[in-house]
Structure formats: structure tokens, C-alpha cells
Design a protein around this motif. Structure first.
Motif, mmCIF file in Angstrom:
data_model
loop_
_atom_site.group_PDB
_atom_site.id
_atom_site.type_symbol
_atom_site.label_atom_id
_atom_site.label_comp_id
_atom_site.label_asym_id
_atom_site.label_seq_id
_atom_site.Cartn_x
_atom_site.Cartn_y
_atom_site.Cartn_z
ATOM 1 N N THR A 1 0.819 -1.215 0.000
ATOM 2 C CA THR A 1 0.000 0.000 0.000
ATOM 3 C C THR A 1 0.854 1.268 0.000
ATOM 4 O OG1 THR A 1 -0.075 0.012 2.413
ATOM 5 C CG2 THR A 1 -1.882 -1.073 1.286
ATOM 6 N N ASP A 2 2.136 1.133 0.306
ATOM 7 C CA ASP A 2 2.986 2.329 0.337
ATOM 8 C C ASP A 2 3.078 2.940 -1.068
ATOM 9 O OD1 ASP A 2 5.393 3.598 2.188
ATOM 10 O OD2 ASP A 2 5.747 3.750 0.028
ATOM 11 N N PRO A 3 2.909 4.274 -1.170
ATOM 12 C CA PRO A 3 2.917 4.912 -2.498
ATOM 13 C C PRO A 3 4.201 4.678 -3.308
ATOM 14 C CG PRO A 3 2.213 6.467 -0.803
ATOM 15 C CD PRO A 3 2.637 5.221 -0.092
ATOM 16 N N VAL A 4 5.352 4.520 -2.666
ATOM 17 C CA VAL A 4 6.586 4.271 -3.446
ATOM 18 C C VAL A 4 6.940 2.789 -3.539
ATOM 19 C CG1 VAL A 4 8.291 6.074 -3.851
ATOM 20 C CG2 VAL A 4 7.659 5.545 -1.511
ATOM 21 N N ILE B 1 8.103 -1.086 -2.318
ATOM 22 C CA ILE B 1 9.128 -1.598 -1.396
ATOM 23 C C ILE B 1 10.392 -0.782 -1.644
ATOM 24 C CG2 ILE B 1 10.526 -3.594 -0.747
ATOM 25 C CD1 ILE B 1 8.183 -5.335 -1.080
ATOM 26 N N HIS B 2 10.579 0.292 -0.876
ATOM 27 C CA HIS B 2 11.653 1.223 -1.173
ATOM 28 C C HIS B 2 12.870 1.063 -0.278
ATOM 29 C CE1 HIS B 2 8.901 3.150 1.568
ATOM 30 N NE2 HIS B 2 9.814 4.034 1.904
ATOM 31 N N ALA B 3 13.925 1.754 -0.684
ATOM 32 C CA ALA B 3 15.277 1.475 -0.213
ATOM 33 C C ALA B 3 15.431 1.380 1.294
ATOM 34 C CB ALA B 3 16.230 2.522 -0.773
ATOM 35 N N ARG B 4 14.999 2.386 2.005
ATOM 36 C CA ARG B 4 15.359 2.430 3.423
ATOM 37 C C ARG B 4 14.713 1.327 4.273
ATOM 38 N NH1 ARG B 4 13.994 6.817 7.677
ATOM 39 N NH2 ARG B 4 15.601 6.430 9.225
ATOM 40 N N GLY C 1 11.335 -4.559 -7.915
ATOM 41 C CA GLY C 1 10.564 -3.359 -8.279
ATOM 42 C C GLY C 1 9.116 -3.441 -7.860
ATOM 43 N N VAL C 2 8.869 -3.766 -6.590
ATOM 44 C CA VAL C 2 7.489 -3.930 -6.140
ATOM 45 C C VAL C 2 6.854 -2.569 -5.898
ATOM 46 C CG1 VAL C 2 5.962 -4.992 -4.461
ATOM 47 C CG2 VAL C 2 8.118 -6.110 -5.059
ATOM 48 N N LYS C 3 5.746 -2.319 -6.601
ATOM 49 C CA LYS C 3 5.080 -1.025 -6.529
ATOM 50 C C LYS C 3 3.776 -1.126 -5.747
ATOM 51 C CE LYS C 3 5.501 -0.842 -11.037
ATOM 52 N NZ LYS C 3 5.508 -0.495 -12.438
ATOM 53 N N GLN C 4 3.222 0.061 -5.459
ATOM 54 C CA GLN C 4 1.940 0.123 -4.751
ATOM 55 C C GLN C 4 0.880 -0.682 -5.500
ATOM 56 O OE1 GLN C 4 0.095 4.015 -4.580
ATOM 57 N NE2 GLN C 4 -0.751 3.582 -2.576
ATOM 58 N N SER D 1 3.344 -5.012 7.131
ATOM 59 C CA SER D 1 2.125 -4.221 7.309
ATOM 60 C C SER D 1 2.444 -2.829 7.872
ATOM 61 C CB SER D 1 1.126 -4.960 8.191
ATOM 62 O OG SER D 1 1.626 -5.044 9.502
ATOM 63 N N GLU D 2 3.541 -2.709 8.600
ATOM 64 C CA GLU D 2 3.873 -1.398 9.165
ATOM 65 C C GLU D 2 4.663 -0.501 8.208
ATOM 66 O OE1 GLU D 2 5.881 -2.321 12.796
ATOM 67 O OE2 GLU D 2 4.017 -2.750 13.867
ATOM 68 N N MET E 1 14.665 -0.483 -15.097
ATOM 69 C CA MET E 1 13.336 -0.767 -14.535
ATOM 70 C C MET E 1 12.354 0.311 -14.999
ATOM 71 S SD MET E 1 14.579 -2.094 -10.799
ATOM 72 C CE MET E 1 12.974 -2.473 -10.123
ATOM 73 N N TYR F 1 10.757 5.624 -9.491
ATOM 74 C CA TYR F 1 11.447 5.550 -8.197
ATOM 75 C C TYR F 1 12.647 4.605 -8.283
ATOM 76 C CZ TYR F 1 12.780 4.193 -3.548
ATOM 77 O OH TYR F 1 13.539 3.920 -2.447
#
Lengths: 85, 542
Positions: free
Chosen positions: A9-12, A14-17, A54-57, A82-83, B118, B122
Motif C-alpha cells: 500500500t505504500d505509495p513508493v 518496497i523502497h530502499a530504506r 521493483g514492487v510497486k503500490q 504491514s507497518e 526498470m 522511483y
């Protein structure tokens, strides 16, 4: 073996941090953790491979956990997803 | 005089010498190394050193640029622990017997290429992170001095683009402005520019090496750069620049101060926001809370009806980041001029008076409940208020509150945490609500006057119709009286009354509103400090 599915659900995505923190935490468990999106899979202990999915929302991933501490590991990872994603 | 153009990131003017900022060129030997073991050791030492550097950048960015910008360096540190990346580089040294520099270039470029191929922007942008790390590794291995690239005098920096670590390493006290050939509004250069409020042009294709040392003026208002400007232009822009500085200094002095009149009356000045991306503006402008969070963005940014979870995450982010400040979220105000495909709303003859906002919510209960459940869940993370739009009757308010209570019971049964006390209010934006304000005030915790719609409905003037311009009067006495009646009715029943429409930011009316007894003004973030200045200069005893 334990398995769960999760829709990001995160808009970006599965992102880096958070992904980096997850990888670090995953190393505290002995179980093998595999994340799959479509036909591509990655080892949860490898940050760049995980990001390479590259998992997106809105996309669904499957996480499989197999090993001696799979119960605890699965619960931890699912909560982390989930968090953070 | 030469004029170059680009895309501005922030308004403002920078005056000074141009300085070309150029990263070193790496000349890497492709020859075989004499001792692979030694190369592996050099690689490992450089890797540890760069991790230390990234950690130091993280600490520095945390202090100067905030958690979000700093996070990328924490990710950099972790990327350098990646087994695939390390093993890839090591294989080049052990199997091909190449030097550590060569191994770094090939190994890191492979990963950077994976990201650049990709399709999501992002993930594409992450290739810049890998290149950044590659250069840091090469600088350590080759002993490059990157600290002196910026020069020693204040200047407008000119570069192809800045990498994340460059944007943190740069000495901000020597920066007057930035100009880059590349970059997007999401790039690290743009993020830095916004967080420092530094005049910046990106996408400036005219950049040239012979600009070095030349006197120039960057005019952010007009998105252009004047190199060796004429004396007239220097004078005009210097004056404008000095005015900006004066205004800015005055406003900065007001940060942390209260919105109190000379005779001691204090009101709250809040910000209006449209989504989580506005959080920074709320903080930067020292707003005491959010008086109107338009929840439409969750509906407008989505291709399908947004899920409860999706909404919860968005609300939670805002409420949690701004806690303990109050964040009033207005429930879905779709319809009229804001339409959405997946809602399948019929075309209407008279949409402003049509099926919109609360009228949709009360007839599509499942849709409404998804939002209310998301709001209740988010309430556990800070100080959240809920506001219902387009109310005309007591019955509607009671119905909204019943559905809200139903959602609360459901969540309690599911064991989900919800804040004990949530302020519930309504928008007063119809003449009906103004005339029934006494009854309505007994049902809610606050009123917020939506002056845009209130003006349209009170004067029967369509907001969208430009032909009506000659008839419209934003200070129409009927509207001002309606505001006064609402404030008085609210106070008779002990609730607070605010204004969240455009009129709230109208500085010519601030004194009038204060005399009417308004408790809160919610305005665009940029107007918070100017309004504070006005309030502090008003004396109501006179």
C-alpha cells in the motif's frame, strides 16, 4: 514452511530504506526467506535483489519462510510488511 | 549579457559569481593486477571507509535536512553490505585478476544498469544512488580530494546534476544558488533546494564551461539566469532581492511566537493541506495545526475506489508526523467540480446544487464507512479531528455521527485501537447551515466556515462562471453577516468556530474576523506567518 501474501500500500512501493532495515533484521533469523512477485523471486537477505523486484503500490507479493525459526520469523516479517510497506 | 533559461524549483533571487562544480574524471587501468589478495584487501578497506562516510552523511543530513532525506544514506550503508554486489566485485578481482578500481566500476555499473532499466521512476532513480556509491569507492581507492571542488568563496554552483551525497557534503554557507543541466522536481537537487529555500534552476540546457567565475543573477521568479547582466538589470534585481531578504527576516522572527493581539487576545492559525506531501510546508511555516485536510487526494490519485488500508496509511502519516498538533480531516467532498470516473456519477444540470459530498456519503454507506474506519484507526496515532462537508440539516449530522459510532463499535470488537476523544465538526458553507447554526452547534465540537461555497450559495453566484465577475463581491455584507451569525451561534453553545475558506487569508478582513470573535483561521501554509504578523499588530481595545 510458512507463507503469506501481501499487497503493498505504500505509495513508493518496497523502497530502499525500510527494505534495507528489513534485510538487516532478516539476518537475525536462520530460516530461508524468499519473496516472489510474479515469476521473479529474491532472497530476503539481499537488498539489491529485493529492490530489483521493483514492487510497486498495489502489487501482491508472496513471502515464503522455511527453517527452524520459521514461526517467529514469519510473524516478524509479516508485521514489518504491514507497518512499512 | 547572456540569458539562459531552465525550470525553477523555488522563487527568489541569487546574485554572485558562477562556479562550475565538476566531479573528478576516473582513469581506470584495465591491466591485470599483480597481487589479487592485495586488491581484495584494498576493496574491503575502501568499502568499510565508504560505509563510515555514508554513516557520517546520514548523521549530518539528519540534523540539516531531516529524517526523510537522511534515510537514503542509511540505505546506502546497507547497499554496501549486499552480498551480490560484493561477490560480483570480488569475482572480477579473483577470476579476471583485475584491480580493485576496475572491479568497482564494473560491479557497481552492472547494478546501476539493472535499476536504470526498470520501468518505475522511483527504482530508476536508484541507479543514481549506486553511481554515487561507485564514485565514493573510487575516490577512496584513488585518493581523490573531493572536498575542494566547491571553491572557497560564496557562489552560484553550476553542475550537470548533484548526487545525493554531494547535496549533503556541499558547504551550504558558500551556496547562493544552484543550476543544473539535468534533474527533475523529484531529484535530490530539487529536494535540497526546497528544504534550504535556495534559488535553483534545473533543466538548464545552456550550461557551458566558460561561465566559470562570471558574475550572474539567477532570477527564480522568471526561471532565468542573466550572465554579466546590464547595470539597469542589476539594480532592479538587487532591489527585489533586498526586499525578499527583509520580508523573510521579518517572518522568520515570528516563528515560535503566538498569534496574540496587542491587547492580549490569542487565536489559532492553522494550515490547509491537500495530502501527506504538504506536511513539510506546515512545519516550515510554523502552523499550529491543520484546520482543513482535504481528503479528496486519496480519491483523485487512485484509479479505483481506495481501500480502507490505503486511506489509513495516508491519514496516519499526516496525523502521526504532526502530533500532538490537531489535524482536522474533511471527509470526501467529491462531486460538483471534482468528479471521478470510478464513482460513476451521473452528469447533472446543476452540479453545485447536486449530488455531492455528504449527500454521496450518506447514500453510499459502505464507501463512507471505509473512510470513517480509516480515520478512526489513524486517530490512535495523534490528534485527529473529523469534519463533514455540505451539511444543511440536523438530520444529516446525526446520521453521520451514528455511522461514525457504528464504525467505532466495529473496530472495538475487532480489538483495533481508536483515540478516546475525537473532535467532530461540520463545514458551515450553506445558508441553511448558517440559519440552523444554533441547533447544529449542539451536535458538534466545532464549526469551520467554508467561505468559497458560502459566498457562492449566499449570493447565488456560480464560482466557475467568469462572466459573473462584475457581480461578485468577496466582502459582500451578506456573507460577512452569515459569518458573524455562525460565530455567535457557536459561542452560545460553547464550541469553537474557525474559517477555512479563502477569505480566512484575506488580510484586509483579519481585524473584522477578530472582532467577530473567530477562534481559528486555517489558511494556505504560506499565509500563516504573514497572518501572524497582522494579528500581532492589531489592538482590539481601540
Amino acid at each position: 514452511m510458512k507463507e503469506f501474501k501481501y499487497t503493498v500500500t505504500d505509495p513508493v512501493g518496497i523502497h530502499a530504506r525500510p527494505a534495507g532495515i528489513l534485510v538487516k533484521e532478516a539476518k537475525n533469523f536462520v530460516s530461508k526467506i524468499t519473496i516472489t512477485k510474479g515469476e521473479k523471486s529474491a532472497d530476503m537477505r539481499k537488498l539489491l535483489a529485493l529492490m530489483g523486484l521493483g514492487v510497486k503500490q498495489g502489487e501482491e507479493v508472496t513471502v515464503q519462510i522455511e527453517g527452524d525459526d520459521e514461526e517467529a520469523c514469519a510473524a516478524y516479517i509479516e508485521k514489518f510488511f504491514s507497518e512499512n510497506f | 549579457m547572456q540569458v539562459a533559461t531552465g525550470t525553477k524549483i523555488v522563487n527568489g533571487i541569487a546574485i554572485g559569481k558562477l562556479h562550475i562544480y565538476k566531479a573528478p574524471v576516473y582513469e581506470i587501468s584495465e591491466a591485470q593486477a599483480e597481487d589479487p589478495i592485495q586488491e581484495l584487501n584494498r576493496f574491503e578497506q575502501a568499502r568499510v571507509k565508504v560505509q563510515e562516510q555514508q554513516h557520517a552523511l546520514y548523521e549530518k543530513a539528519l540534523k540539516t535536512a531531516g529524517e526523510e532525506s537522511a534515510g537514503i544514506f542509511e540505505a546506502h550503508e546497507l547497499m554496501l553490505d549486499d552480498d551480490d554486489l560484493i561477490d560480483g566485485c570480488k569475482a572480477i578481482m579473483t577470476e579476471q585478476k583485475k584491480g580493485a578500481e576496475y572491479a568497482v566500476r564494473e560491479g557497481f555499473d552492472n547494478v546501476a544498469q539493472m535499476f536504470s532499466e526498470m520501468d518505475d521512476p522511483y527504482f530508476q532513480a536508484r541507479s543514481a544512488d549506486i553511481i554515487d556509491l561507485k564514485n565514493a569507492m573510487l575516490d577512496v581507492l584513488m585518493g581523490n580530494d573531493t572536498d575542494s571542488l566547491q571553491g572557497t568563496e560564496p557562489s552560484i554552483l553550476v553542475a550537470e546534476d548533484f548526487t545525493p551525497s554531494e547535496t549533503v557534503k556541499l558547504d551550504k554557507s558558500l551556496m547562493l544558488g544552484m543550476i543544473t543541466r539535468e534533474g527533475s522536481s523529484n531529484s535530490h537537487t530539487a529536494i535540497l533546494a526546497r528544504s534550504m529555500n535556495l534559488p535553483t534552476l534545473i533543466q538548464c540546457k545552456d550550461i557551458s564551461d566558460d561561465w566559470e567565475g562570471k558574475f550572474a543573477i539567477l532570477d527564480g521568479y522568471n526561471s532565468c539566469l542573466y550572465i554579466e547582466p546590464t547595470p539597469d538589470l542589476i539594480e532592479t534585481l538587487t532591489n527585489k532581492h533586498n526586499e525578499d531578504l527583509k520580508k523573510e527576516a521579518l517572518l522568520q522572527e515570528l516563528k515560535g511566537k503566538s498569534n496574540t493581539t496587542i491587547d492580549g487576545r490569542t487565536i489559532r492559525v492553522y494550515a490547509n493541506i491537500g495530502g501527506p506531501s504538504d506536511i513539510g510546508a506546515v512545519q516550515a511555516n510554523d502552523a499550529e495545526g491543520v484546520g482543513l485536510f482535504r481528503s479528496e487526494f486519496v480519491y483523485l490519485n487512485s484509479k479505483e475506489d481506495p481501500s480502507e488500508e490505503e486511506q489509513f496509511q495516508a491519514y496516519k502519516r499526516v496525523v502521526e508526523t504532526l502530533a500532538p498538533k490537531l489535524v482536522v480531516i474533511r471527509t470526501c467532498d467529491i462531486g460538483a467540480d471534482k468528479t471521478i470516473d470510478y464513482m460513476n456519477l451521473d452528469k447533472e444540470e446543476n452540479p453545485a446544487l447536486g449530488y455531492r459530498a455528504i449527500r454521496i456519503c450518506l447514500t453510499r454507506k459502505d464507501f463512507f464507512k471505509r473512510q470513517l474506519r480509516a480515520l478512526l484507526r489513524a486517530s490512535a496515532y495523534g490528534n485527529l479531528g473529523i469534519m463533514f462537508p455540505m451539511i444543511i440539516s440536523l438530520r444529516e449530522v446525526r446520521e453521520c455521527k451514528e455511522i461514525l459510532a457504528e464504525c467505532r463499535r466495529e473496530l472495538a470488537n475487532e480489538g483495533v485501537k481508536v483515540a478516546d476523544k475525537i473532535e467532530v465538526g461540520i463545514m458551515v458553507e450553506t445558508p441553511a447551515a448558517v440559519l440552523c447554526a444554533d441547533e447544529l452547534a449542539q451536535e458538534v465540537d466545532f464549526f469551520s466556515l467554508g467561505t468559497n461555497d458560502l459566498t457562492q450559495y449566499t449570493c447565488a453566484l456560480d464560482r466557475q462562471n467568469a462572466k459573473l465577475e462584475p457581480f461578485s463581491d468577496t466582502h459582500h455584507p451578506a456573507v460577512l453577516r452569515a459569518i458573524q451569525m455562525t460565530i455567535e451561534a457557536g459561542h452560545r453553545h460553547g464550541i469553537w468556530v474557525g474559517i477555512c475558506g479563502e477569505l480566512g487569508a484575506d488580510q484586509t478582513l483579519t481585524e473584522t474576523f477578530l472582532r467577530m470573535g473567530v477562534d481559528e483561521l486555517s489558511v494556505n501554509a504560506k499565509s500563516v506567518l504573514p497572518l501572524r504578523k497582522i494579528i500581532r499588530s492589531i489592538d482590539l481595545s481601540k
